[in-house]
Design an enzyme around this catalytic site. Sequence first.
Site, mmCIF file in Angstrom:
data_model
loop_
_atom_site.group_PDB
_atom_site.id
_atom_site.type_symbol
_atom_site.label_atom_id
_atom_site.label_comp_id
_atom_site.label_asym_id
_atom_site.label_seq_id
_atom_site.Cartn_x
_atom_site.Cartn_y
_atom_site.Cartn_z
ATOM 1 N N HIS A 1 -6.753 -6.438 0.328
ATOM 2 C CA HIS A 1 -6.044 -5.684 0.233
ATOM 3 C C HIS A 1 -4.459 -5.878 0.712
ATOM 4 C CE1 HIS A 1 -3.933 -2.289 -1.243
ATOM 5 N NE2 HIS A 1 -3.924 -1.372 0.500
ATOM 6 N N SER B 1 0.563 -1.250 -0.192
ATOM 7 C CA SER B 1 0.035 0.142 -0.136
ATOM 8 C C SER B 1 1.024 1.447 -0.335
ATOM 9 C CB SER B 1 -0.787 0.246 1.411
ATOM 10 O OG SER B 1 -1.856 0.972 1.253
#
Length: 577
Positions: free
Chosen positions: A373, A243
């Site tokens: 994610h 991320s």
Amino acid sequence: MAEFLWERSPTSPPPEGEPSVRSTVIALATAAIVGALALHVGPASAAGVENEGAGCPVPALPDAGSLPTVSRLPDPFTRLDGTRITTTGDWRCRREEIKRLAEKFVYGTKPAKPASVTGTVSATGITVNVADSGRTASFSARVELPSGSGPFPAVVVLGGFGADTAAIKAAGAAVISYDPYPVGREGTPRSNKQGAFYSVYGSSSSTGLLVAWAWGVSRIIDVIEQSGGSILRADATGVTGCSRFGKGAIVTGAFDQRIALTMPIESGSAGVPIFRGIPGEGAQSLSSAYGEQPWLGDAFGSFTGAPTRLPVDTHELVAMVAPRGLFIMDNPHIANLGPRSASVAALAGAEVYRALGAGDNITYWSDVQDGSHCANRAEWREPLQRTIQKFLLRTGSHTGTMRISSRAQGNLAEWRDWQTPVLGTSPSSPASPSPSLSLSNPPSPSTSPSPSTPAGACSASYRTVNSWSGGFQGEVTVKAGTAPINGWAVSWGLAAGQTISQVWNGTHTTSGSTITVRNAAYNGPVAANGQTTFGFVAGGNPSTPALTCTSGVGRSAVSRAAWSAAAGDVASGPWRS
């Protein structure tokens, strides 16, 4: 704000678009050219340097107000003076030009090593103390050693959250858990940035957090170098993060050439995805990424609505890592992360790897089932460990691959109008103190040799780049004879069970079991005795096809009918007036 939901523990980093909820390599030199051979990463005989191009003369950089609008990706092989590099040795200074452009317009300047860097390395931690121009700063990182006896290679994990740490240690590498927030804090205004980096270089520095975080990793490597190497090896450091920390990982690997292996994960806008592609993909907008946190340098604010004016893009950030190890892991299930644009950056950056003779050293992998994610994915575990073994332990010969999910396939042909050159070898290596690189992983020989090629003709050869259960990646080299060609088409028959899912550096058509790939607009002309390549991903088991190459060199060289049969649409081919 990011337009997806993400479940996380209280200590996990937030995805792009959410506020932060927690406060929180030595290496392989990369541009050495050995004799008349292509670059390939192998064990280094001596320590590398952070930036091998520091001494290169760089022309004056353009002013922001004079930049033209260029819709396609800048040519990584063309210098600022308009000439193209011609040898592998030219890449060192061309890389420095790209670095300076990236610093000026995107990330902000990464300062050279401070006047004083001291610290300690133990089996449980690293301390770093920096002093420069009367200013000081300190920070630390946690160390976890694998089983066995050291010294160990190590992977720096930004934010404590990146590639599967259990898999890293199982592969034989230590984990350095580096919290970048004490070095560059989020949640601060651009006019008053905080953290160790800004304590040394000023709170009003125009350098963004990503470079500040990268600077912190470089100082950790400095301390490892000074430690004597009894615990951690000073010639084998990797970096990873997911991320926002994936953004930091790719920038860290690009800006420090001592890092042997770079592994960004789902980095999103301001990470791997090309800036030019983000507006059309529906990813987190550039203005959102710029405004959410001061990740990017202050100067980037002028380009959030006009990325086509940038003289640099992230495919060149990928190229800055070349020829060192690069394993980009991505998530095709979340459009907000820009996976289509990321695949384009990887494909374009891989052209530099190939030109340097190091095409096996880059992997892009978005072909995954789990859409969560920053999840640890089963598909990545084996290639992760094999990549660590190759670039950090130097005990393997893993071949890089492009495993691009059909959910988010980028098309490089839509984004470039430049051709990858065939670079000659340079007798001179980069300036000392760069080490020599062992050519322990020479180029894979073609499994379908090219015959000698007469004038006005072309030949094609094939090799299997990588294979896995149910699929494989192939590469075809098209070579001209003793006269240049202006367009080409390569045909072959697919074996039973084979299907083509993606082709780059060419366009393809299928008729029954016969596939034909013809040149893209930018790689149709091939100089006499020159060559170009295209690649593809296929389903089924790999095999060695019998290739037929047909060239277009002008109306007198081959018949219009022959070209039409091989390449399809004559109107769009090299016969067009």
